[in-house]
Design a protein around this motif. Structure first.
Motif, PDB file in Angstrom:
ATOM      1  N   SER A   1       0.815  -1.130  -0.085  1.00 24.43           N
ATOM      2  CA  SER A   1      -0.071  -0.065  -0.036  1.00 24.43           C
ATOM      3  C   SER A   1       0.904   1.115   0.024  1.00 24.43           C
ATOM      4  CB  SER A   1      -0.977  -0.008   1.344  1.00 24.43           C
ATOM      5  OG  SER A   1      -1.614   1.052   1.417  1.00 24.43           O
TER       6      SER A   1
ATOM      7  N   ARG B   1      -3.734  -3.962  -5.402  1.00 22.38           N
ATOM      8  CA  ARG B   1      -4.053  -2.607  -5.413  1.00 22.38           C
ATOM      9  C   ARG B   1      -4.391  -2.271  -3.912  1.00 22.38           C
ATOM     10  NH1 ARG B   1      -8.503  -1.497  -7.821  1.00 22.38           N
ATOM     11  NH2 ARG B   1      -8.929  -3.540  -8.102  1.00 22.38           N
TER      12      ARG B   1
ATOM     13  N   TYR C   1      -5.702  -1.485  -0.275  1.00 21.78           N
ATOM     14  CA  TYR C   1      -6.974  -1.493   0.428  1.00 21.78           C
ATOM     15  C   TYR C   1      -8.011  -1.409  -0.761  1.00 21.78           C
ATOM     16  CZ  TYR C   1      -4.496  -0.796   4.843  1.00 21.78           C
ATOM     17  OH  TYR C   1      -3.694  -0.679   6.088  1.00 21.78           O
ATOM     18  N   GLN C   2      -7.737  -0.575  -1.900  1.00 20.19           N
ATOM     19  CA  GLN C   2      -8.895  -0.477  -2.714  1.00 20.19           C
ATOM     20  C   GLN C   2      -9.261  -1.904  -3.157  1.00 20.19           C
ATOM     21  OE1 GLN C   2     -10.384   2.182  -3.518  1.00 20.19           O
ATOM     22  NE2 GLN C   2     -11.967   1.176  -4.838  1.00 20.19           N
TER      23      GLN C   2
ATOM     24  N   SER D   1      -6.391   4.563  -1.598  1.00 16.96           N
ATOM     25  CA  SER D   1      -7.983   4.405  -1.600  1.00 16.96           C
ATOM     26  C   SER D   1      -8.689   5.354  -0.678  1.00 16.96           C
ATOM     27  CB  SER D   1      -8.196   2.804  -0.818  1.00 16.96           C
ATOM     28  OG  SER D   1      -9.618   2.654  -0.967  1.00 16.96           O
TER      29      SER D   1
ATOM     30  N   ASP E   1     -11.875   5.275  -0.716  1.00 19.39           N
ATOM     31  CA  ASP E   1     -12.926   4.577  -0.111  1.00 19.39           C
ATOM     32  C   ASP E   1     -12.573   3.971   1.013  1.00 19.39           C
ATOM     33  OD1 ASP E   1     -14.554   4.979  -2.411  1.00 19.39           O
ATOM     34  OD2 ASP E   1     -13.913   3.425  -3.471  1.00 19.39           O
TER      35      ASP E   1
END
Length: 328
Positions: free
Chosen positions: A13, A43, A45-46, A77, A79
């Motif tokens: 990350s 990718r 945490y996404q 991320s 999100d």
């Protein structure tokens, strides 16, 4: 009673760093050795939110120890910063029967892991991967040694040009908040001046140092600048300042940029990644959570993850003194 960990997920990350692949390899093979399953998440945490998982076996990580970057790729991320995003990530991990998560990254990645652990009690172990070397609880982060060698090699080549044309070069290296690369690369490459975020040496001192070098017979000079230097000026403004005050110098700027994050990892980073990956898996299987594995006095040790994030890695004061003496 702590639930027995049978399946571990690993992510990379934040910014990539040389040695991440070696760490992935170490985690996967340690899992295989201890008969635990391992899955990779693409990718970061996404990928957890989008259920982008891949089963990893000892053979699937062949021939990656020498490769830069990360085979799992990395992403920041937005999100995951929301409760809804973290809830989706948790549900996906449970659907995959994952019992624990190993995060390879820097303080931002670790911060996400701490929040996730607090909300869901999900076991997290961190492996420090960042070229800036600015994580508390370890003397070296993955990628730092490689980035340092890359910077020194580049500065050595720039000095050849500086000497040939009697020029002053400002060389900017990475380190927005930490001057570890600049200080060590500057000393290692014999720079005439080193500017780092931790020390505000002032523009006048820099001019005095360069003028002193000029008077001593030096016809070319190298100034290494961390991108987060506290002078308040960027590297191009610094160069212009010197040109305005020392017109006898022909000044050039070289920004090394992201080339410092690429390339094959050094032997040191490969060995460090191997050691940290094994320890991370062993701690996870023993029921330990919310810690980062790092190097202390050349021994692998665990540091509380929040302490690793909030702690301050101090610049080497002795090396600062050595730097002052070397510019004489």
């Amino acid at each position: 009673m702590t639930k027995k960990v049978k399946k571990i997920a690993v992510i990379t990350s934040g910014g990539d760093s040389p040695g991440m692949n070696a760490a992935i390899r170490s985690v996967v093979r340690a899992c295989a050795y201890y008969r635990a399953e391992c899955v990779g998440v693409y990718r970061g945490y996404q990928g957890m939110i989008e259920s982008d998982f891949v089963t990893l076996t000892a053979r699937s990580v062949n021939n990656i120890i020498n490769k830069g970057g990360t085979i799992l790729r990395s992403a920041r991320s937005k999100d995951f910063r929301t409760k809804e995003g973290r809830k989706k990530a948790y549900e996906n991990l449970k659907e995959q029967n994952v019992d624990g998560l190993i995060v390879i990254g820097g303080d931002g990645s670790f911060t996400g892991g701490v929040v996730f652990n607090k909300e869901y009690g999900f076991p997290i172990i961190g492996i420090p991967g960042t070229i800036d070397n600015d994580i508390f609880g370890t003397s070296h982060t993955l990628g730092y040694d490689t980035a340092l060698n890359t910077a020194v090699e580049a500065i050595d080549k720039i000095r050849d040009t500086a000497s040939s044309h009697n020029r002053l070069f400002f060389v900017e290296v990475m380190g927005r908040d930490a001057g570890f690369i600049a200080l060590n690369a500057g000393v290692g490459a014999g720079a005439e001046e080193i500017l780092i975020p931790e020390e505000d040496l002032g523009l006048e001192r820099m001019l005095e140092s360069l003028q002193k070098s000029r008077r001593s017979g030096k016809s070319s000079s190298i100034v290494v600048v961390a991108e987060g230097d506290r002078s308040g000026k960027n590297v191009y403004e610094l160069a212009q300042y010197v040109e305005d005050n020392m017109p006898e110098y022909e000044v050039r700027v070289s920004v090394l940029g992201h080339m410092q994050r690429g390339g094959s990892p050094s032997c040191f980073d490969r060995v460090l990644a191997s050691r940290l990956g094994v320890k991370a898996v062993e701690l996870m299987l023993d029921g330990t959570t919310n810690v980062m594995v790092g190097l202390k006095d050349n021994k692998v040790a665990a540091t509380n993850l929040e302490k690793a994030i909030k702690g301050q890695s101090s610049i080497n004061s002795e090396l600062l003194r050595v730097s002052d003496i070397m510019t004489t």
